[in-house]
Design a protein around this motif. Structure first.
Motif, PDB file in Angstrom:
ATOM      1  N   UNK A   1     -11.003  11.378 -10.939  1.00  0.00           N
ATOM      2  CA  UNK A   1      -9.951  11.356 -10.074  1.00  0.00           C
ATOM      3  C   UNK A   1      -9.909  10.068  -8.969  1.00  0.00           C
ATOM      4  N   UNK A   2     -11.106  10.217  -8.450  1.00  0.00           N
ATOM      5  CA  UNK A   2     -11.113   9.084  -7.428  1.00  0.00           C
ATOM      6  C   UNK A   2     -10.926   7.723  -8.159  1.00  0.00           C
ATOM      7  N   UNK A   3     -11.216   7.512  -9.385  1.00  0.00           N
ATOM      8  CA  UNK A   3     -11.303   6.326 -10.041  1.00  0.00           C
ATOM      9  C   UNK A   3      -9.774   5.844 -10.275  1.00  0.00           C
ATOM     10  N   UNK A   4      -9.241   6.749 -10.546  1.00  0.00           N
ATOM     11  CA  UNK A   4      -7.749   6.712 -10.970  1.00  0.00           C
ATOM     12  C   UNK A   4      -6.785   6.437  -9.655  1.00  0.00           C
ATOM     13  N   UNK A   5      -7.112   7.066  -8.856  1.00  0.00           N
ATOM     14  CA  UNK A   5      -6.425   6.784  -7.501  1.00  0.00           C
ATOM     15  C   UNK A   5      -6.780   5.621  -6.830  1.00  0.00           C
ATOM     16  N   UNK A   6      -8.149   5.060  -7.003  1.00  0.00           N
ATOM     17  CA  UNK A   6      -8.580   3.612  -6.313  1.00  0.00           C
ATOM     18  C   UNK A   6      -7.730   2.748  -7.329  1.00  0.00           C
ATOM     19  N   UNK A   7      -7.947   2.769  -8.441  1.00  0.00           N
ATOM     20  CA  UNK A   7      -7.307   1.756  -9.467  1.00  0.00           C
ATOM     21  C   UNK A   7      -5.745   1.704  -8.998  1.00  0.00           C
ATOM     22  N   UNK A   8      -5.144   2.756  -9.012  1.00  0.00           N
ATOM     23  CA  UNK A   8      -3.540   2.809  -8.736  1.00  0.00           C
ATOM     24  C   UNK A   8      -3.349   1.981  -7.379  1.00  0.00           C
ATOM     25  N   UNK A   9      -4.091   2.596  -6.295  1.00  0.00           N
ATOM     26  CA  UNK A   9      -3.845   2.157  -4.972  1.00  0.00           C
ATOM     27  C   UNK A   9      -4.063   0.522  -5.007  1.00  0.00           C
ATOM     28  N   UNK A  10      -5.151   0.037  -5.521  1.00  0.00           N
ATOM     29  CA  UNK A  10      -5.724  -1.180  -5.628  1.00  0.00           C
ATOM     30  C   UNK A  10      -4.927  -2.098  -6.261  1.00  0.00           C
ATOM     31  N   UNK A  11      -4.182  -1.789  -7.520  1.00  0.00           N
ATOM     32  CA  UNK A  11      -3.551  -2.446  -8.213  1.00  0.00           C
ATOM     33  C   UNK A  11      -2.197  -2.550  -7.857  1.00  0.00           C
ATOM     34  N   UNK A  12      -1.540  -1.655  -7.093  1.00  0.00           N
ATOM     35  CA  UNK A  12       0.057  -1.828  -6.589  1.00  0.00           C
ATOM     36  C   UNK A  12       0.273  -1.852  -5.239  1.00  0.00           C
ATOM     37  N   UNK A  13      -0.527  -1.374  -4.340  1.00  0.00           N
ATOM     38  CA  UNK A  13      -0.113  -1.349  -2.899  1.00  0.00           C
ATOM     39  C   UNK A  13       0.099  -2.873  -2.356  1.00  0.00           C
ATOM     40  N   UNK A  14      -0.636  -3.925  -2.734  1.00  0.00           N
ATOM     41  CA  UNK A  14      -0.445  -5.162  -2.505  1.00  0.00           C
ATOM     42  C   UNK A  14       0.822  -5.711  -2.835  1.00  0.00           C
ATOM     43  N   UNK A  15       1.125  -5.509  -4.103  1.00  0.00           N
ATOM     44  CA  UNK A  15       2.573  -5.789  -4.936  1.00  0.00           C
ATOM     45  C   UNK A  15       3.543  -5.076  -4.064  1.00  0.00           C
ATOM     46  N   UNK A  16       3.430  -3.915  -3.606  1.00  0.00           N
ATOM     47  CA  UNK A  16       4.553  -3.231  -2.807  1.00  0.00           C
ATOM     48  C   UNK A  16       4.874  -3.765  -1.537  1.00  0.00           C
ATOM     49  N   UNK A  17       4.136  -4.588  -0.909  1.00  0.00           N
ATOM     50  CA  UNK A  17       4.394  -4.928   0.425  1.00  0.00           C
ATOM     51  C   UNK A  17       4.244  -6.236   0.968  1.00  0.00           C
ATOM     52  N   UNK A  18       3.645  -7.137   0.212  1.00  0.00           N
ATOM     53  CA  UNK A  18       3.521  -8.617   0.515  1.00  0.00           C
ATOM     54  C   UNK A  18       4.295  -9.629  -0.219  1.00  0.00           C
TER      55      UNK A  18
ATOM     56  N   UNK B   1      10.633  -4.830   6.086  1.00  0.00           N
ATOM     57  CA  UNK B   1      11.322  -3.705   6.532  1.00  0.00           C
ATOM     58  C   UNK B   1      10.761  -2.258   6.514  1.00  0.00           C
ATOM     59  N   UNK B   2       9.378  -2.438   5.896  1.00  0.00           N
ATOM     60  CA  UNK B   2       8.776  -1.132   5.651  1.00  0.00           C
ATOM     61  C   UNK B   2       7.392  -1.385   6.031  1.00  0.00           C
ATOM     62  N   UNK B   3       6.393  -0.343   6.449  1.00  0.00           N
ATOM     63  CA  UNK B   3       5.008  -0.487   6.605  1.00  0.00           C
ATOM     64  C   UNK B   3       4.397   0.384   5.708  1.00  0.00           C
ATOM     65  N   UNK B   4       3.220   0.196   5.547  1.00  0.00           N
ATOM     66  CA  UNK B   4       2.094   1.157   4.951  1.00  0.00           C
ATOM     67  C   UNK B   4       2.052   2.082   5.922  1.00  0.00           C
ATOM     68  N   UNK B   5       1.865   3.303   5.583  1.00  0.00           N
ATOM     69  CA  UNK B   5       1.564   4.360   6.797  1.00  0.00           C
ATOM     70  C   UNK B   5       0.041   4.975   6.670  1.00  0.00           C
ATOM     71  N   UNK B   6      -0.744   4.424   5.693  1.00  0.00           N
ATOM     72  CA  UNK B   6      -2.129   4.623   6.042  1.00  0.00           C
ATOM     73  C   UNK B   6      -2.552   4.256   7.379  1.00  0.00           C
ATOM     74  N   UNK B   7      -2.475   3.127   7.627  1.00  0.00           N
ATOM     75  CA  UNK B   7      -2.833   2.279   9.044  1.00  0.00           C
ATOM     76  C   UNK B   7      -1.869   1.523   9.533  1.00  0.00           C
ATOM     77  N   UNK B   8      -1.443   1.861  10.495  1.00  0.00           N
ATOM     78  CA  UNK B   8      -0.534   0.832  11.443  1.00  0.00           C
ATOM     79  C   UNK B   8      -0.851   0.888  12.857  1.00  0.00           C
ATOM     80  N   UNK B   9      -0.291  -0.065  13.750  1.00  0.00           N
ATOM     81  CA  UNK B   9      -0.453  -0.071  14.794  1.00  0.00           C
ATOM     82  C   UNK B   9       0.895  -0.551  15.292  1.00  0.00           C
ATOM     83  N   UNK B  10       1.519  -0.008  16.569  1.00  0.00           N
ATOM     84  CA  UNK B  10       2.742  -0.320  17.314  1.00  0.00           C
ATOM     85  C   UNK B  10       2.558  -0.457  18.838  1.00  0.00           C
TER      86      UNK B  10
END
Length: 172
Positions: A125-142, A151-160
Motif C-alpha cells: 500500500x505504501x509503495x502504491x501511494x508513494x509511486x502515485x504521489x511521486x509520479x503525478x504530483x509534480x505534473x499537477x502543479x509545476x 491558482x492552486x496549491x498543494x495542501x500537504x505543506x504550505x506557508x502564507x
C-alpha cells in the motif's frame, strides 16, 4: 508511521521560532493518547523543547471540510506572522523554512507550497501511494506555472503570511 513523523517534525532544524499546533478530533482517543505520548517523550529528551499545543476539536460543521476546519481553528490559535500547514504524514528537510521565509518576504508572493515526495515503500500500500504521489504530483502543479500564475496549491505543506491570509478572509 504517523507518530514517528510527528516526533521527527518536532526535531526539524530551523533558525525560525516554531510553535506547533496539533489539531485532533475530540472522539479520536488513539490520536489523543499517542500525541500526548509523543509530546512527553519529546519534552523529556529535548533540553529546550519547542511549544506544542494539542487542539482537540468536535466534528466539523456539516458544510465544512474536516481538514480545513482543523487548519482554520489551529490558525486562530497562532499569533505568528507566517502560518504553516504541514500534514501529519508529511516531513520537511531541515532548514526548509530558510527557503520559505525569504520567498514569503517578496510583496508579490502570497503563499509558498512544496510538491510532496514520498519515501515510504515498506509495504504494498505504501509503495502504491508513494509511486502515485511521486509520479503525478509534480505534473499537477509545476508545468502550468510556465504559462500562468499559480491558482492552486498543494495542501500537504504550505506557508502564507498572516496579512495575506487575513486579507483573503482565511480558507473559507
Amino acid at each position: 508511521t504517523i507518530w514517528r513523523v510527528l516526533a521527527d517534525n518536532l526535531r526539524f532544524a530551523s533558525s525560525y521560532q516554531i510553535d506547533y499546533i496539533w489539531a485532533i478530533d475530540d472522539d479520536d482517543k488513539l490520536a489523543q493518547s499517542e500525541c500526548l505520548r509523543v509530546l512527553a517523550e519529546y519534552q523529556k529528551s529535548t533540553p529546550q523543547p519547542r511549544p506544542v499545543k494539542i487542539l482537540s476539536l468536535p466534528a466539523a460543521p456539516a458544510d465544512y471540510s474536516p481538514k480545513t476546519f482543523k487548519i482554520v481553528e489551529g490558525f486562530k490559535l497562532s499569533s505568528a506572522d507566517i502560518l504553516i500547514n504541514l500534514d501529519d504524514d508529511t516531513t520537511l528537510p531541515d532548514n526548509a523554512l530558510e527557503i520559505v521565509g525569504p520567498l514569503l518576504s517578496k510583496p508579490t508572493t502570497g503563499a509558498v507550497f512544496a510538491v510532496p515526495f514520498y519515501k515510504s515503500f515498506g509495504d504494498t500500500w505504501s509503495s502504491f501511494i508513494s509511486s502515485f504521489v511521486n509520479g503525478f504530483s509534480t505534473w499537477s502543479y509545476i508545468p502550468y506555472t510556465c504559462f500562468i500564475r499559480p491558482f492552486t496549491i498543494n495542501g500537504m505543506f504550505y506557508a502564507v503570511r498572516r496579512s495575506v491570509y487575513d486579507k483573503v478572509d482565511g480558507l473559507y
